[in-house]
Design a protein around this motif. Structure first.
Motif, PDB file in Angstrom:
ATOM      1  N   MET B 152       0.857  -1.193   0.000  1.00 23.69           N
ATOM      2  CA  MET B 152       0.000   0.000   0.000  1.00 23.69           C
ATOM      3  C   MET B 152       0.891   1.239   0.000  1.00 23.69           C
ATOM      4  O   MET B 152       2.101   1.165   0.234  1.00 23.69           O
ATOM      5  CB  MET B 152      -0.971  -0.006   1.193  1.00 23.69           C
ATOM      6  N   TYR B 153       0.268   2.372  -0.287  1.00 23.23           N
ATOM      7  CA  TYR B 153       0.954   3.671  -0.222  1.00 23.23           C
ATOM      8  C   TYR B 153      -0.126   4.725  -0.103  1.00 23.23           C
ATOM      9  O   TYR B 153      -0.993   4.805  -0.982  1.00 23.23           O
ATOM     10  CB  TYR B 153       1.785   3.905  -1.487  1.00 23.23           C
ATOM     11  N   ASP B 154      -0.115   5.503   0.964  1.00 17.73           N
ATOM     12  CA  ASP B 154      -1.127   6.548   1.151  1.00 17.73           C
ATOM     13  C   ASP B 154      -2.518   5.898   1.099  1.00 17.73           C
ATOM     14  O   ASP B 154      -2.823   5.055   1.941  1.00 17.73           O
ATOM     15  CB  ASP B 154      -0.926   7.633   0.082  1.00 17.73           C
ATOM     16  N   SER B 155      -3.345   6.223   0.094  1.00 15.02           N
ATOM     17  CA  SER B 155      -4.670   5.593   0.018  1.00 15.02           C
ATOM     18  C   SER B 155      -4.712   4.462  -1.000  1.00 15.02           C
ATOM     19  O   SER B 155      -5.780   3.901  -1.242  1.00 15.02           O
ATOM     20  CB  SER B 155      -5.731   6.648  -0.330  1.00 15.02           C
ATOM     21  N   ASP B 156      -3.571   4.119  -1.605  1.00 14.98           N
ATOM     22  CA  ASP B 156      -3.530   3.033  -2.591  1.00 14.98           C
ATOM     23  C   ASP B 156      -3.340   1.688  -1.909  1.00 14.98           C
ATOM     24  O   ASP B 156      -2.478   1.551  -1.028  1.00 14.98           O
ATOM     25  CB  ASP B 156      -2.327   3.192  -3.533  1.00 14.98           C
ATOM     26  N   ALA B 157      -4.079   0.701  -2.366  1.00 13.40           N
ATOM     27  CA  ALA B 157      -3.900  -0.683  -1.918  1.00 13.40           C
ATOM     28  C   ALA B 157      -3.824  -1.571  -3.156  1.00 13.40           C
ATOM     29  O   ALA B 157      -4.675  -1.452  -4.047  1.00 13.40           O
ATOM     30  CB  ALA B 157      -5.075  -1.112  -1.043  1.00 13.40           C
ATOM     31  N   TYR B 158      -2.796  -2.399  -3.230  1.00 12.45           N
ATOM     32  CA  TYR B 158      -2.677  -3.386  -4.316  1.00 12.45           C
ATOM     33  C   TYR B 158      -2.806  -4.765  -3.676  1.00 12.45           C
ATOM     34  O   TYR B 158      -2.297  -5.002  -2.572  1.00 12.45           O
ATOM     35  CB  TYR B 158      -1.297  -3.351  -4.999  1.00 12.45           C
ATOM     36  N   LEU B 159      -3.430  -5.690  -4.394  1.00  7.13           N
ATOM     37  CA  LEU B 159      -3.534  -7.062  -3.891  1.00  7.13           C
ATOM     38  C   LEU B 159      -3.506  -8.025  -5.060  1.00  7.13           C
ATOM     39  O   LEU B 159      -4.213  -7.835  -6.057  1.00  7.13           O
ATOM     40  CB  LEU B 159      -4.849  -7.241  -3.119  1.00  7.13           C
TER      41      LEU B 159
END
Ligand SMILES: [Zn+2]
Lengths: 90, 252
Positions: B152-159
């Motif tokens: 994740m970074y700030d409001s980004d989420a990767y899955l």
């Protein structure tokens, strides 16, 4: 016009953060050049030696163009281009 | 066999269709490796401990700092200055004393990865630095172990769910370390915890066999705009870290 969707990881690098921008162009390459013309602060994240940064993921209308064909991929009115740089927050 | 107490403790999740006693037995016998128990990994570990995953191995070095406490929810104020590994072990043991918690006060590296990955069923990558993520990826691919990536970074989420032989790997997704990546990243615990809970459920689905894992698909969620997208990703034909597709070395 095509639209570029900017994730937080790119917005954080922009002088004037926007979560999407409309840009003119007939290919992904055109639209990304238009984006970096307006936002030169993104140039180093998107490009390296004038080529797309190999770790940047580009999706066009929820499809993933092959990396070597990405910049030449055609876009049209209303196309959505999603740019996802590598992140590692854990 | 589940004890009567285990049947009661896990009863509500055993009601999930497809789980039952057989699914809970699978969780009880599962071994999961989590690389770092910070804002993401701590919540992954918390959920998997609560769900009764029998063995959690957690790699996390260093002593607890005040700046960890906004998101690293296994850590408690009273442990400031003491090893994070101690605090991780204590919090998880307090939540669920029925499971084995193996906390190693080291971060992932090419040197320790073969040993730490060796006997687990699934690995979950929650490290904040690309060299640690790549060390974990390369060893998981070598040993044919599924790897859940949840940065994740700030409001980004990767899955996404990488499975050797059936998908690409982290090196296919991002072949190079971005030079601009910094150890410190903007984060609210609510965002790191969101992607963590989704990653924990990917592991639970894989272990119990319910649902569908995010294979060949990257989920991107932007919690600032609440836009979520499923995006297709693929194995790079020339990836030197992935085993060839169809060479199924894993157990599913
Ligand atoms: Zn690969």
């Amino acid at each position: 016009m095509p639209k570029i969707i900017l994730p937080a990881a790119l917005r954080g690098r922009m002088n004037n953060p926007q979560d999407e921008v409309e840009v003119a162009g007939a290919t992904v390459g055109d639209t990304l050049r238009a984006l970096t013309n307006d936002h030169p602060e993104l140039n180093d994240i998107l490009f390296t030696n004038d080529q797309l940064h190999p770790s940047l993921r580009v999706f066009v209308d929820d499809q993933s163009p092959l990396p070597d064909q990405c910049l030449a991929t055609a876009v049209k009115e209303g196309s959505e281009i999603v740019l996802l740089p590598p992140i590692a927050g854990g | 066999m589940l004890t009567d107490f285990e049947k009661e403790r896990y009863g509500w999740q055993m009601d999930v269709p497809g789980v039952g006693e057989a699914g809970q037995e699978k969780l009880k016998h599962a071994r999961v490796l989590i690389s770092r128990a910070g804002g993401v990994g701590g919540l992954v570990a918390f959920q998997l401990a609560a769900a009764g995953v029998g063995t959690l191995r957690i790699a996390h070095a260093g002593n607890l700092k005040p700046s960890d406490l906004n998101r690293q929810l296994l850590m408690t104020h009273g442990h400031l200055g003491r090893p994070r590994a101690e605090c991780i072990k204590q919090t998880l043991s307090d939540l669920n004393p029925l499971i084995e918690i193996d906390v190693i006060a080291e971060n992932m590296s090419a040197e320790n990865a073969p040993r730490l990955v060796g006997d687990v069923d699934v690995v979950i990558d929650c490290a904040p630095l690309f060299p640690e993520r790549f060390a974990m990826n390369d060893e998981a691919m070598r040993q044919g172990k599924p790897l859940i990536e949840c940065p994740m970074y700030d409001s980004d989420a990767y899955l996404t769910f990488f499975q050797p032989g059936r998908t690409g790997c982290l090196r296919c997704l991002h072949p190079e370390t971005p030079p601009e990546w910094k150890r410190r990243f903007p984060v609210f615990g609510a965002v790191s915890g969101t992607v963590a809970c989704m990653a924990a459920y990917e592991a639970i689905k894989y272990i119990t066999g319910i649902g569908t894992n995010l294979r060949n698909t990257l989920l991107h969620g932007d919690l600032a705009t609440m836009r979520f997208r499923r995006l297709p990703i693929e194995r790079r034909a020339d990836c030197p870290y992935c085993p060839p597709v169809n060479e199924r070395r894993s157990n599913a």
